[in-house]
Design a protein around this motif. Structure first.
Motif, PDB file in Angstrom:
ATOM      1  N   GLN A  30       7.464   6.863   5.528  1.00  0.00           N
ATOM      2  CA  GLN A  30       6.142   6.529   6.047  1.00  0.00           C
ATOM      3  C   GLN A  30       6.070   5.066   6.458  1.00  0.00           C
ATOM      4  O   GLN A  30       5.486   4.724   7.500  1.00  0.00           O
ATOM      5  N   TYR A  31       6.681   4.202   5.664  1.00  0.00           N
ATOM      6  CA  TYR A  31       6.687   2.772   5.988  1.00  0.00           C
ATOM      7  C   TYR A  31       7.523   2.507   7.238  1.00  0.00           C
ATOM      8  O   TYR A  31       7.145   1.692   8.096  1.00  0.00           O
ATOM      9  N   ILE A  32       8.651   3.193   7.369  1.00  0.00           N
ATOM     10  CA  ILE A  32       9.508   3.029   8.539  1.00  0.00           C
ATOM     11  C   ILE A  32       8.774   3.470   9.802  1.00  0.00           C
ATOM     12  O   ILE A  32       8.852   2.807  10.849  1.00  0.00           O
ATOM     13  N   PHE A  33       8.033   4.574   9.721  1.00  0.00           N
ATOM     14  CA  PHE A  33       7.262   5.048  10.869  1.00  0.00           C
ATOM     15  C   PHE A  33       6.212   4.017  11.286  1.00  0.00           C
ATOM     16  O   PHE A  33       5.964   3.819  12.481  1.00  0.00           O
TER      17      PHE A  33
ATOM     18  N   LEU B  89      -4.415   5.652   0.692  1.00  0.00           N
ATOM     19  CA  LEU B  89      -3.749   6.037   1.923  1.00  0.00           C
ATOM     20  C   LEU B  89      -4.515   7.083   2.706  1.00  0.00           C
ATOM     21  O   LEU B  89      -4.127   7.444   3.804  1.00  0.00           O
ATOM     22  N   ILE B  90      -5.601   7.617   2.128  1.00  0.00           N
ATOM     23  CA  ILE B  90      -6.373   8.641   2.823  1.00  0.00           C
ATOM     24  C   ILE B  90      -6.956   8.082   4.109  1.00  0.00           C
ATOM     25  O   ILE B  90      -6.998   8.756   5.130  1.00  0.00           O
TER      26      ILE B  90
ATOM     27  N   ILE C 151       0.825  -1.210   0.000  1.00  0.00           N
ATOM     28  CA  ILE C 151       0.000   0.000   0.000  1.00  0.00           C
ATOM     29  C   ILE C 151       0.861   1.263   0.000  1.00  0.00           C
ATOM     30  O   ILE C 151       0.656   2.179  -0.796  1.00  0.00           O
ATOM     31  N   ILE C 152       1.843   1.315   0.901  1.00  0.00           N
ATOM     32  CA  ILE C 152       2.647   2.527   1.051  1.00  0.00           C
ATOM     33  C   ILE C 152       3.730   2.626  -0.022  1.00  0.00           C
ATOM     34  O   ILE C 152       3.787   3.600  -0.785  1.00  0.00           O
TER      35      ILE C 152
ATOM     36  N   ALA D  68      -2.584  -4.987   6.205  1.00  0.00           N
ATOM     37  CA  ALA D  68      -1.815  -5.820   7.130  1.00  0.00           C
ATOM     38  C   ALA D  68      -2.566  -7.110   7.451  1.00  0.00           C
ATOM     39  O   ALA D  68      -1.962  -8.190   7.517  1.00  0.00           O
ATOM     40  N   SER D  69      -3.881  -7.013   7.630  1.00  0.00           N
ATOM     41  CA  SER D  69      -4.695  -8.193   7.932  1.00  0.00           C
ATOM     42  C   SER D  69      -4.688  -9.179   6.769  1.00  0.00           C
ATOM     43  O   SER D  69      -4.538 -10.393   6.966  1.00  0.00           O
TER      44      SER D  69
END
Length: 342
Positions: free
Chosen positions: A185-188, A122-123, A107-108, A132-133
């Motif tokens: 963003q992914y790291i966060f 991403l909104i 997604i990211i 993730a699920s």
């Protein structure tokens, strides 16, 4: 004397400590709220409206999330360590966390690779939860499909690790082609967070969590039997395929849901079962399961309180705090070489 009676005092003390940590977690933060005012805020009789808002809309959901995350990961780790008879097995050995990370990465990070096609998704923060699920669920299906063909439990452990390696490789490829902004963003997301859940999200989280806990309780007899070894367990009439399936499903519901809602939280699932065994020197899962629940919730509340950096506007990544606490515990256990109860 039964286990439940002989460990009555430790259970009372741990329950009291959980309540203290729960109230302390709500009290501490960038704005300090005295414990008496916390009580008033929880029952809606506090005069300070800003404190009431902070307690009911931010700190209370976060504290409840911490208990669910800590207890869920601890129980997942206990199930995996018993199933695989491996003291270093954790809740994510089946590749569930890696699958969730892959879903979020698609997604990211995939938004940049696809030329912005996925950017609109991403909104809503629900997109990351759903991604993730789905990622963890697909890995679970793959592991279950393979486990139905394999008789050796250790082979399932190796297969889970291989699925984790595959998903990590795909994430690395996506990271290579992603922009710096998307990568950040992914790291966060990978840092983990306990304070981003609304009451509605927490309710959904709790429902799935309860389902995983119920499956864990149903597995207590099988877990105790597995301590004798698979061959002996079979001779006692234990249905290995059925028991293994329930244990894997319980772990997947707990660990997968936690990763989806709170991100990947390291070391808690690995360290908590061992810490619990230092106090409750028993192999009986009828004792260990509720003890791990209490211990996991306590440690996660403590970690979150530390991460909040009381009286400061800064918040440390919860994943960093759990690793700082969890890693030395694992090292200490290996150095001591204490005989584990398996």
């Amino acid at each position: 004397m039964s286990d439940s009676k002989s460990y009555k005092l430790p259970f009372v003390l741990l329950s009291f400590l959980l309540i203290v940590c729960f109230l302390g977690n709500i009290s501490l933060g960038s704005v300090y709220i005295p414990i008496p005012d916390v009580f008033k805020g929880l029952f809606g009789s506090i005069a300070n409206e800003s404190w009431s808002y902070i307690i009911l809309n931010y700190r209370l959901p976060k504290a409840l999330t911490a208990i669910l995350v800590g207890s869920g990961l601890g129980i997942s780790g206990l199930l995996m360590q018993t199933l695989f008879r491996n003291p270093l097995a954790g809740p994510f050995v089946l590749g569930i966390s890696s699958g969730a990370s892959l879903g979020v990465a698609i997604i990211i990070l995939g938004a940049g690779v696809s030329g912005g096609f996925l950017t609109g998704m991403l909104i809503s923060k629900w997109s990351l939860v759903v991604a993730a699920s789905l990622g963890s669920f697909l890995v679970l299906l793959a592991v279950l499909a393979v486990s139905s063909k394999v008789r050796d439990t250790m082979a399932i452990l190796i297969i889970g690790l291989m699925f984790g390696s595959i998903t990590s490789a795909v994430v690395s490829v996506l990271s290579y082609f992603s922009s710096a902004q998307k990568l950040q963003q992914y790291i966060f997301w990978g840092f983990g967070s306990l304070g981003n859940l609304s009451w509605r999200e927490l309710a959904i989280f709790f429902i799935i969590y309860i389902f995983g806990i119920l499956l864990s309780i149903l597995s207590i007899k099988a877990l105790n039997t597995l301590l004798l070894g698979e061959n002996y367990a079979k001779s006692l009439g234990l249905n290995m395929k059925r028991s293994r399936l329930i244990i894997i499903l319980a772990t997947s519901f707990l660990a997968g849901t936690i990763t989806a809602f709170a991100g990947p939280i390291a070391f808690i699932g690995l360290a908590i079962p061992h810490l619990t065994r230092q106090i409750f020197t028993t192999a009986n899962h009828k004792v260990l399961l509720p003890a791990v629940f209490l211990f996991g919730g306590i440690l996660m509340l403590i970690c979150d309180s530390i991460a909040q950096l009381p009286n400061s506007d800064y918040t440390l990544p919860i994943n960093a705090i759990t690793s700082i606490i969890g890693a030395p515990v694992v090292i200490w256990l290996l150095v001591r070489k204490r005989k584990m109860v398996f």
